[in-house]
Scaffold this motif. Structure first.
Motif, short mmCIF file in Angstrom:
data_model
loop_
_atom_site.label_atom_id
_atom_site.label_comp_id
_atom_site.label_asym_id
_atom_site.label_seq_id
_atom_site.Cartn_x
_atom_site.Cartn_y
_atom_site.Cartn_z
N LEU A 1 0.84 -1.19 0.00
CA LEU A 1 0.00 0.00 0.00
C LEU A 1 0.88 1.25 0.00
CD1 LEU A 1 -2.58 -1.12 2.72
CD2 LEU A 1 -2.90 -1.16 0.24
N PRO A 2 0.31 2.40 -0.31
CA PRO A 2 1.07 3.65 -0.22
C PRO A 2 1.58 3.87 1.20
CG PRO A 2 -0.95 3.98 -1.47
CD PRO A 2 -1.04 2.61 -0.89
N PRO A 3 2.67 4.61 1.36
CA PRO A 3 3.32 4.75 2.67
C PRO A 3 2.39 5.11 3.83
CG PRO A 3 4.69 5.71 0.97
CD PRO A 3 3.41 5.33 0.31
N VAL A 4 1.73 6.24 3.76
CA VAL A 4 0.92 6.69 4.88
C VAL A 4 -0.28 5.77 5.09
CG1 VAL A 4 -0.44 8.60 5.81
CG2 VAL A 4 1.66 9.07 4.55
N VAL A 5 -0.92 5.38 4.00
CA VAL A 5 -2.09 4.50 4.08
C VAL A 5 -1.70 3.15 4.68
CG1 VAL A 5 -3.86 3.31 2.73
CG2 VAL A 5 -3.19 5.65 2.13
N HIS A 6 -0.55 2.64 4.31
CA HIS A 6 -0.11 1.33 4.82
C HIS A 6 0.12 1.38 6.33
CE1 HIS A 6 2.52 -2.45 3.90
NE2 HIS A 6 1.48 -2.70 4.64
N LEU A 7 0.76 2.43 6.79
CA LEU A 7 1.03 2.56 8.22
C LEU A 7 -0.27 2.70 9.01
CD1 LEU A 7 2.98 2.88 10.58
CD2 LEU A 7 3.14 5.31 10.04
N ILE A 8 -1.18 3.53 8.51
CA ILE A 8 -2.45 3.71 9.22
C ILE A 8 -3.24 2.41 9.24
CG2 ILE A 8 -4.68 4.90 9.13
CD1 ILE A 8 -3.23 7.35 8.05
N ALA A 9 -3.25 1.68 8.11
CA ALA A 9 -3.99 0.42 8.05
C ALA A 9 -3.43 -0.59 9.04
CB ALA A 9 -3.94 -0.13 6.62
N ALA A 10 -2.09 -0.66 9.15
CA ALA A 10 -1.48 -1.60 10.08
C ALA A 10 -1.80 -1.24 11.53
CB ALA A 10 0.03 -1.65 9.86
N ILE A 11 -1.75 0.05 11.85
CA ILE A 11 -2.07 0.49 13.21
C ILE A 11 -3.51 0.18 13.55
CG2 ILE A 11 -2.31 2.50 14.71
CD1 ILE A 11 0.09 3.73 13.28
N VAL A 12 -4.43 0.50 12.63
CA VAL A 12 -5.85 0.25 12.87
C VAL A 12 -6.11 -1.24 13.03
CG1 VAL A 12 -8.15 0.39 11.83
CG2 VAL A 12 -6.61 2.36 11.73
N ALA A 13 -5.47 -2.06 12.21
CA ALA A 13 -5.67 -3.51 12.31
C ALA A 13 -5.22 -4.03 13.67
CB ALA A 13 -4.89 -4.21 11.19
N GLY A 14 -4.08 -3.54 14.15
CA GLY A 14 -3.61 -3.98 15.46
C GLY A 14 -4.51 -3.53 16.59
N VAL A 15 -4.94 -2.28 16.55
CA VAL A 15 -5.81 -1.75 17.61
C VAL A 15 -7.15 -2.49 17.62
CG1 VAL A 15 -7.09 0.29 18.37
CG2 VAL A 15 -4.70 0.50 17.66
N VAL A 16 -7.70 -2.76 16.44
CA VAL A 16 -8.97 -3.49 16.35
C VAL A 16 -8.80 -4.91 16.87
CG1 VAL A 16 -10.68 -4.43 14.76
CG2 VAL A 16 -9.91 -2.08 14.50
N GLY A 17 -7.67 -5.55 16.54
CA GLY A 17 -7.43 -6.90 17.04
C GLY A 17 -7.38 -6.94 18.55
N GLY A 18 -6.66 -6.00 19.16
CA GLY A 18 -6.61 -5.95 20.62
C GLY A 18 -7.97 -5.64 21.23
N ALA A 19 -8.74 -4.75 20.58
CA ALA A 19 -10.07 -4.40 21.09
C ALA A 19 -11.00 -5.60 21.07
CB ALA A 19 -10.65 -3.25 20.27
#
Length: 367
Positions: A116-134
């Motif tokens: 994915l594009p740089p900023v989008v990729h980082l945001i997607a990875a962070i959101v995926a991790g936070v959602v997984g923990g939630a």
């Protein structure tokens, strides 16, 4: 008081002190000098390994220990906020390890799989991790609300479930295991999914620390200035009274554990996208999930108190290794100091008894 106890332990375990104490009555100054050298050397190494190294000629090199402290503190603060939030609602989230593992797996999978594009990729990875923990934390909240299952037992068991699940996926080709590798380790994170360095490649501190600062401010506003935080605090003080007042206690339990799991999951995200970017194993949590309980207790379950406690424990982690390398003092001494700090924080009557401090009239009247 904890530092005094640590000084005693350092002196007792130091070989030179033990040797000099053998002829203490003939030359007592040798023993006192050895004690001073051991304690001063240990604590100066602890300071220089966590705050500033005066042995470095340049400021950019001398300040590096402070950046290491903040790097260690980043996941501790995030996880501590999650545990503290659950504490304020009257729940004990002891499942930090499982929530971090699931979050790390989700963030890591997005980080090394997708292009994915740089900023989008980082945001997607962070959101995926936070959602997984939630989601993983929400399981405990849902079971507490629907069945009355105690969250301590549920979160402990979920730790084991998460650990063995991630261990299995790390040994399964096509899941989390790196292609062509027999080791239970993931591939390296894509450069577009890695948290950038905050002050350049010279230091390990990354933008995850800035994110944690913003999250700390957000949690403070949530708990102290919002209606949701008010409901959280009322349920934590007295669930029966909150139910009589019309607050839906069961729903509050669910949302509290969801938010708690999300915050703890952010610690896993910081680990896998900021610290261990070359791939991770099943020990990615590094004991942070349990250390977060200590951080939350030391911070009195207040967001900025947790922030300060996280930095303190980050300093212990960073300086402990320096103390061990420079003075040959076991890093276990640092763990003892941490434990004694928690002991004194959790037992105010003990501190008052030692210093003969009377209880305040307001607290005595309330009790």
């Amino acid at each position: 008081m904890a530092l005094v106890v640590g000084a005693v332990l350092i002196a007792v375990t130091d070989p030179e002190v033990r040797t000099a104490s053998g002829y203490f009555f003939s030359r007592p100054t040798d023993t006192l000098s050895a004690v001073w050298d051991a304690v001063f050397g240990a604590y100066s190494s602890l300071f220089q390994g966590s705050v500033y190294n005066f042995r470095r000629p340049r400021f950019v090199d001398g300040i590096r220990p402070l950046t290491e402290t903040l790097t260690f503190a980043t996941p501790l603060i995030a996880a501590g906020l999650g545990v503290a939030l659950a504490f304020r609602v009257g729940m004990f989230n002891i499942g930090g390890r499982g929530q971090m593992l699931i979050a790390a797996a989700c963030a890591g999978y997005v980080g090394f799989t997708y292009d994915l594009p740089p900023v989008v990729h980082l945001i997607a990875a962070i959101v995926a991790g936070v959602v997984g923990g939630a989601l993983w934390g929400g399981i405990a909240g849902l079971l507490r609300a629907r069945t009355g299952a105690h969250e301590v037992i549920v979160t402990i068991m979920l730790n084991y479930v998460a650990f063995y699940l991630i261990s299995y996926l790390l040994r399964t080709p096509g899941a989390l295991q790196a292609p062509g590798s027999n080791n239970p380790k993931t591939p390296a994170m894509a450069d577009t999914a890695v948290l950038p360095s905050l002050f350049g490649t010279r230091y390990s501190l990354h933008w995850g620390f800035v994110l944690v600062v913003l999250v700390t401010a957000a949690v403070w506003w949530l708990m102290e200035r919002s209606a949701v935080g008010y409901r959280f605090r009322v349920v934590g003080e007295n669930a029966a009274a909150a139910r009589v007042a019309g607050i839906r206690v069961e729903r509050t339990y669910v949302w509290a554990m969801v938010l708690s799991g999300a915050l703890v999951g952010l610690a896993g995200v910081a680990q896998v996208l900021g610290t261990v970017t070359t791939g991770f194993t099943a020990d990615i949590d590094a004991g942070i999930g349990f250390d977060a309980i200590t951080v939350a207790l030391l911070g009195r379950s207040r967001p900025w108190g947790v922030f300060a406690a996280g930095i303190l424990f980050g300093a212990f982690k960073a300086g402990g290794f320096a103390m061990q390398a420079a003075e040959s003092i076991p890093v276990d001494i640092v763990l003892v100091v941490q434990s004694v700090i928690v002991l004194f924080i959790a037992a105010p009557p003990l501190v008052r008894a030692v210093f003969r401090v009377p209880e305040s009239r307001s607290k005595a009247a309330a009790r």
